[in-house]
Design an enzyme around this catalytic site. Sequence first.
Site, PDB file in Angstrom:
ATOM      1  N   GLU A 130       0.975  -1.188   0.170  1.00 17.08           N
ATOM      2  CA  GLU A 130       0.219  -0.068  -0.072  1.00 17.08           C
ATOM      3  C   GLU A 130       0.739   1.167   0.145  1.00 17.08           C
ATOM      4  O   GLU A 130       1.529   1.614   1.001  1.00 17.08           O
ATOM      5  CB  GLU A 130      -1.044   0.131   1.031  1.00 17.08           C
ATOM      6  CG  GLU A 130      -1.890   0.960   1.151  1.00 17.08           C
ATOM      7  CD  GLU A 130      -2.769   1.188   2.184  1.00 17.08           C
ATOM      8  OE1 GLU A 130      -3.806   2.081   2.521  1.00 17.08           O
ATOM      9  OE2 GLU A 130      -2.648   0.352   3.432  1.00 17.08           O
ATOM     10  N   ILE A 141      -2.635   8.495   7.110  1.00 18.82           N
ATOM     11  CA  ILE A 141      -1.661   8.358   8.094  1.00 18.82           C
ATOM     12  C   ILE A 141      -0.183   8.022   7.734  1.00 18.82           C
ATOM     13  O   ILE A 141       0.765   7.859   8.458  1.00 18.82           O
ATOM     14  CB  ILE A 141      -1.993   7.226   9.418  1.00 18.82           C
ATOM     15  CG1 ILE A 141      -1.598   7.342  10.464  1.00 18.82           C
ATOM     16  CG2 ILE A 141      -1.999   5.835   8.311  1.00 18.82           C
ATOM     17  CD1 ILE A 141      -1.950   8.370  11.137  1.00 18.82           C
ATOM     18  N   GLY A 249     -17.965   1.177  10.342  1.00 18.98           N
ATOM     19  CA  GLY A 249     -19.053   2.145  10.689  1.00 18.98           C
ATOM     20  C   GLY A 249     -18.286   3.557  11.331  1.00 18.98           C
ATOM     21  O   GLY A 249     -18.777   4.649  11.797  1.00 18.98           O
ATOM     22  N   ASP A 273      -8.364  -3.546   7.239  1.00 13.10           N
ATOM     23  CA  ASP A 273      -7.212  -2.467   7.339  1.00 13.10           C
ATOM     24  C   ASP A 273      -6.752  -2.573   9.111  1.00 13.10           C
ATOM     25  O   ASP A 273      -6.487  -1.515   9.501  1.00 13.10           O
ATOM     26  CB  ASP A 273      -7.803  -1.091   7.191  1.00 13.10           C
ATOM     27  CG  ASP A 273      -6.806   0.018   6.858  1.00 13.10           C
ATOM     28  OD1 ASP A 273      -5.462  -0.488   6.483  1.00 13.10           O
ATOM     29  OD2 ASP A 273      -7.117   1.036   6.931  1.00 13.10           O
ATOM     30  N   GLY A 307      -5.831   5.808  11.658  1.00 18.56           N
ATOM     31  CA  GLY A 307      -4.778   5.199  11.470  1.00 18.56           C
ATOM     32  C   GLY A 307      -5.141   3.573  11.423  1.00 18.56           C
ATOM     33  O   GLY A 307      -4.881   2.889  12.422  1.00 18.56           O
TER      34      GLY A 307
END
Length: 386
Positions: A130, A141, A249, A273, A307
């Site tokens: 990534e 972040i 959410g 993530d 983050g």
Amino acid sequence: MRPYALTNCVLHTGEQDLVDHALLIEGDRILDILPSWDLPDSFGVIDLQGDHVSPGFVDLQLNGCGRVMFNDEITAKTLEIMHTTNLKSGTTSYLPTLITTSDTDMLRAMELVRDYRKFRPHNVLGLHLEGPYLNPKRKGIHNERYIRRPEPAMIQQIAAAGRNSVLLLTLAPEIVELDDILTLADAGILVSAGHSDATYEQAIAGFDAGVGMVTHLFNAMSPWLGRSPGLVGAAFDRDDVYAGIIADGHHTHLRSIALAHRMKGEKLLIVTDATPPVGTQMDSFRIGGQVVFYREGKCVSAEGTLGGSALTMIEAIRNCVSIGLPLDEALRMASAYPAAAIAVNDRLGYLAPGYVANLAMFNNALEITGVCDRGEYQILNSDRHT
């Protein structure tokens, strides 16, 4: 290991739901699915007491868990800790995610994953890079110190490593030359657009060059506005492009997930993530050179920047069901669809003969009660499954 059968359960195969059937497992593979009354006497029997069985979950974006962060410790031990922690929430296969860093660390991670997969190819499926080829305007972040445009030699090294090492690479299509995108896609790497400020036109050009996915839809990307559809609008406009979504959410409102599903259908897949607090008690950790605090279910820096997450796949599935998505569809978003996105759906993501016996078991409250890891059955709730 003696062949055995899982019985007295609901089988979610990825195509249909089956009751009064048994799932037969031999070695690390699914041997067959038979009506319970046709079960051979030679098989051991595990009574699941009415629980559900689905394909093990496949997470394409996992930064860390169990108190470890892949960027911090690029070692086989870290991969083992992440895998062991994953199993507790039904994730049996994943892509360790290395966020923006140096070429040295990228090459080290590529070599590690390549070597690790010689022994555990169905747990760690490949590496997710990534970054670092991102747009600083949408860095989130990520450490801006390492964000850069690609060097041709590095693109060639990533492409040469190919699917034995790198399966997914997130980049900003407006930052990277289209020829470089094509080189990566031709090597079998799924190129994903993320941390991007691309215009609609730039995003479409990236898709045409080989970008096949967007990373954490809605987050760290140009939004869909009436006069400027941006990367979000471009992703909705292309039926052939997958979209990962963090269904916690916090990163994405749950109703936005429901709306995205209406438009993307089977191209919308769940990612976590996840970061070190998952599976443990941890108040803070470091990511992208910053301290991130775990508070009230969110991972945020002192400035309020998200983050990563503290999400697990089974929690994401519960969230999707809570907004009205059918359970079967939520399960596919966590198994069949991510497997298809990275082209491993010929062996993962479904319950079918010949598929790897990576399985998740859960009760009606959508709580994980057991897993099969390459055919090895593990009870995660000692009161069940005898």
